[in-house]
Design a protein around this motif. Structure first.
Motif, mmCIF file in Angstrom:
data_model
loop_
_atom_site.group_PDB
_atom_site.id
_atom_site.type_symbol
_atom_site.label_atom_id
_atom_site.label_comp_id
_atom_site.label_asym_id
_atom_site.label_seq_id
_atom_site.Cartn_x
_atom_site.Cartn_y
_atom_site.Cartn_z
ATOM 1 N N LEU A 149 0.858 -1.184 0.000
ATOM 2 C CA LEU A 149 0.000 0.000 0.000
ATOM 3 C C LEU A 149 0.891 1.229 0.000
ATOM 4 O O LEU A 149 1.838 1.309 0.790
ATOM 5 C CB LEU A 149 -0.891 0.010 1.248
ATOM 6 N N SER A 150 0.618 2.180 -0.889
ATOM 7 C CA SER A 150 1.429 3.402 -0.932
ATOM 8 C C SER A 150 0.542 4.629 -0.862
ATOM 9 O O SER A 150 -0.557 4.653 -1.420
ATOM 10 C CB SER A 150 2.280 3.448 -2.213
ATOM 11 N N VAL A 151 1.045 5.655 -0.161
ATOM 12 C CA VAL A 151 0.369 6.955 -0.081
ATOM 13 C C VAL A 151 1.441 8.035 -0.143
ATOM 14 O O VAL A 151 2.606 7.800 0.201
ATOM 15 C CB VAL A 151 -0.456 7.126 1.224
ATOM 16 N N GLU A 152 1.059 9.219 -0.578
ATOM 17 C CA GLU A 152 1.950 10.371 -0.547
ATOM 18 C C GLU A 152 1.604 11.225 0.667
ATOM 19 O O GLU A 152 0.431 11.360 1.026
ATOM 20 C CB GLU A 152 1.821 11.198 -1.827
ATOM 21 N N ALA A 153 2.651 11.831 1.283
ATOM 22 C CA ALA A 153 2.436 12.622 2.491
ATOM 23 C C ALA A 153 3.499 13.701 2.594
ATOM 24 O O ALA A 153 4.574 13.590 1.997
ATOM 25 C CB ALA A 153 2.493 11.728 3.731
ATOM 26 N N PRO A 154 3.231 14.778 3.337
ATOM 27 C CA PRO A 154 4.263 15.793 3.574
ATOM 28 C C PRO A 154 5.481 15.183 4.243
ATOM 29 O O PRO A 154 5.350 14.383 5.170
ATOM 30 C CB PRO A 154 3.563 16.801 4.497
ATOM 31 N N VAL A 155 6.648 15.551 3.780
ATOM 32 C CA VAL A 155 7.866 14.884 4.234
ATOM 33 C C VAL A 155 8.131 15.077 5.725
ATOM 34 O O VAL A 155 8.692 14.200 6.379
ATOM 35 C CB VAL A 155 9.072 15.375 3.394
ATOM 36 N N ALA A 202 9.956 6.320 0.651
ATOM 37 C CA ALA A 202 10.757 6.695 -0.515
ATOM 38 C C ALA A 202 10.527 8.173 -0.769
ATOM 39 O O ALA A 202 9.375 8.640 -0.788
ATOM 40 C CB ALA A 202 10.360 5.872 -1.744
ATOM 41 N N LEU A 203 11.592 8.896 -0.972
ATOM 42 C CA LEU A 203 11.474 10.335 -1.173
ATOM 43 C C LEU A 203 10.871 10.646 -2.539
ATOM 44 O O LEU A 203 11.287 10.090 -3.553
ATOM 45 C CB LEU A 203 12.852 10.987 -1.060
ATOM 46 N N ILE A 223 15.560 18.610 2.162
ATOM 47 C CA ILE A 223 14.495 18.262 3.096
ATOM 48 C C ILE A 223 14.632 19.093 4.366
ATOM 49 O O ILE A 223 15.749 19.284 4.865
ATOM 50 C CB ILE A 223 14.578 16.763 3.464
ATOM 51 N N PRO A 224 13.542 19.594 4.936
ATOM 52 C CA PRO A 224 13.643 20.317 6.213
ATOM 53 C C PRO A 224 14.281 19.438 7.283
ATOM 54 O O PRO A 224 13.980 18.244 7.385
ATOM 55 C CB PRO A 224 12.181 20.630 6.561
ATOM 56 N N PHE A 225 15.180 20.015 8.050
ATOM 57 C CA PHE A 225 15.914 19.247 9.059
ATOM 58 C C PHE A 225 15.446 19.603 10.453
ATOM 59 O O PHE A 225 15.327 20.773 10.808
ATOM 60 C CB PHE A 225 17.420 19.524 8.940
ATOM 61 N N LEU A 226 15.153 18.580 11.246
ATOM 62 C CA LEU A 226 14.812 18.748 12.655
ATOM 63 C C LEU A 226 15.806 17.952 13.488
ATOM 64 O O LEU A 226 16.021 16.759 13.225
ATOM 65 C CB LEU A 226 13.393 18.237 12.940
ATOM 66 N N ASP A 227 16.409 18.599 14.486
ATOM 67 C CA ASP A 227 17.285 17.839 15.366
ATOM 68 C C ASP A 227 16.436 16.976 16.298
ATOM 69 O O ASP A 227 15.198 17.044 16.296
ATOM 70 C CB ASP A 227 18.211 18.768 16.150
ATOM 71 N N VAL A 281 9.505 18.084 -0.459
ATOM 72 C CA VAL A 281 8.373 18.337 0.438
ATOM 73 C C VAL A 281 7.429 17.145 0.563
ATOM 74 O O VAL A 281 6.506 17.182 1.364
ATOM 75 C CB VAL A 281 7.570 19.581 -0.012
ATOM 76 N N THR A 282 7.631 16.099 -0.209
ATOM 77 C CA THR A 282 6.703 14.967 -0.223
ATOM 78 C C THR A 282 7.456 13.655 -0.113
ATOM 79 O O THR A 282 8.507 13.478 -0.729
ATOM 80 C CB THR A 282 5.862 14.959 -1.509
ATOM 81 N N VAL A 283 6.912 12.741 0.671
ATOM 82 C CA VAL A 283 7.489 11.403 0.805
ATOM 83 C C VAL A 283 6.399 10.378 0.505
ATOM 84 O O VAL A 283 5.206 10.633 0.734
ATOM 85 C CB VAL A 283 8.053 11.191 2.234
ATOM 86 N N VAL A 284 6.799 9.245 -0.059
ATOM 87 C CA VAL A 284 5.879 8.135 -0.273
ATOM 88 C C VAL A 284 6.026 7.177 0.906
ATOM 89 O O VAL A 284 7.126 6.701 1.198
ATOM 90 C CB VAL A 284 6.179 7.391 -1.584
#
Length: 382
Positions: free
Chosen positions: A148-154, A189-190, A261-265, A194-197
């Motif tokens: 099953l695959s969906v796209e979502a905010p990274v 998977a990138l 990709i936005p980075f969060l520590d 802004v979007t990741v699968v």
């Protein structure tokens, strides 16, 4: 070395001198690939590629979603086993094996005199693949299991929690139905910066793919319809311990540099996770399910409800009414079946009054160098 859809990674451990010498030799080798020996290396290369690529269910699902472009190309290539020509290989190396497309991460001090003699170049341009179908659907691929695959905010932590919840629910549901003893697996998977699968993968016994697919889809619809319990969300808000926090931070920093990709520590990520609510989880998964795709092995006919309450669209099936006639086709009447159908001699799947055709896709120091890939093509490296 590890090679995936998005990047190729080389990891080295040892003394400062050993790390420096090994990375230097690696970069020199990548700058002068033995393209003239491609034919004699063919059998070895095919074996290496087969061992290096991602899970066949992942690449099959990405190929079903995007076709033979970008992240979907790997699934197409797996069914072909064509080696690149020498010119193609050298052209790819010139574009991707460069200083601008490599990142070095270190878990210890920077070795004195370390140099990475990769050729100069510009950061390659990447393009985001367009999904082949604009709404929720199911389709066939030559895979062993269900995906099953969906796209979502990274950077969506709500989607990360939803992904974990669904994996746990599907694993429990399959075990309860005695369909599969193996836990469901999660993968990502990138798509772009802004979007990741997000993918969910499950296996089952021979002949059990239909039950696996129905169970996975039912659980996905349930999460999109109803808010999970607060305790369930709280349990999945914690960060996994594998990889360890420091390694995870280094990996995320490298991917942020390569892909934008936005980075969060670690601390920022935990604070964001703590703010995720059951409604956030439900709403984020509900949006993603509008274009979800379920991928099953060849030979199955499914009858499943879509997120909109209508029959889930099959992108690799035609009924008599849906077969193109005079340039027209019906969009919403799909084969009504839940069990596998017998194959006749022409490669079509037959049920009384309905047809379905399956289309196969196709003090020591350690350091890691990572380079991005062209989202499907020849594996790149640094």
């Amino acid at each position: 070395m590890s090679a995936g859809i998005e990047e190729t990674r080389f990891t080295v451990s040892g003394t400062h001198e050993e790390v420096s010498d090994c990375l230097g030799a690696l970069c020199l080798a990548l700058s002068d690939l033995p393209a003239d020996r491609l034919d004699e290396m063919a059998h070895t290369l095919v074996g290496e590629v087969a061992r290096s690529v991602d899970d066949p269910r992942t690449v099959g699902a990405l190929n079903a979603r995007y076709g033979s472009q970008a992240a979907g190309l790997e699934g197409h290539e797996r069914s072909q086993h064509h080696l690149p020509s020498a010119d193609t290989l050298l052209g790819h190396a010139a574009a991707w094996f460069t200083r601008a497309n490599a990142v070095l991460t270190l878990t210890g001090p920077n070795p004195a005199g370390l140099r990475l003699p990769l050729p100069p170049g510009e950061r390659p341009r990447r393009f985001a693949p367009q999904a082949r179908y604009p709404r929720a659907s199911w389709t066939h691929r030559n895979i062993d299991g269900v995906a099953l695959s969906v796209e979502a905010p990274v950077g969506s932590m709500a989607m990360a929690v939803a992904h974990r919840i669904l994996r746990e629910r599907v694993t429990a549901a399959l075990a309860g139905r005695r369909v599969s003893a193996a836990p469901a697996e999660a993968a990502t998977a990138l798509h772009d910066s802004v979007t990741v699968v997000r993918l969910l993968l499950a296996s089952g016994p021979a002949g059990g793919a239909e039950d696996v697919a129905a169970t996975m889809w039912s659980q996905a619809l349930s999460l999109a319809r109803d808010e999970p319990a607060p305790a369930e969300v709280a349990r999945h808000r914690s960060l996994p311990e594998d990889p360890p926090p420091r390694a995870r931070t280094l990996d995320d920093a490298a991917r942020s540099e390569l892909f934008g990709i936005p980075f969060l520590d670690e601390g920022s990520r935990r604070r964001v996770l703590e703010g995720v609510t059951p409604q956030d989880v439900r709403d984020s998964w509900q949006r993603a399910m509008e274009r979800a795709q379920l991928v099953v092995p060849e030979g199955l006919l499914l009858h499943l409800p879509g997120p909109n309450g209508r029959r889930l669209w099959c992108t690799s099936c035609w009924t008599w009414d849906e077969s193109p006639r005079g340039g027209r086709s019906s969009a919403n009447t799909w084969g009504n079946a839940r069990s596998g159908a017998p194959r006749n001699g022409t490669g079509w799947f037959l049920r009384p009054g309905r047809w379905c055709r399956a289309h196969p896709a196709s003090t020591t120091n350690s350091a890691s160098t990572t380079s991005s890939r062209s989202n499907g093509g020849v594996p790149s490296a640094t």
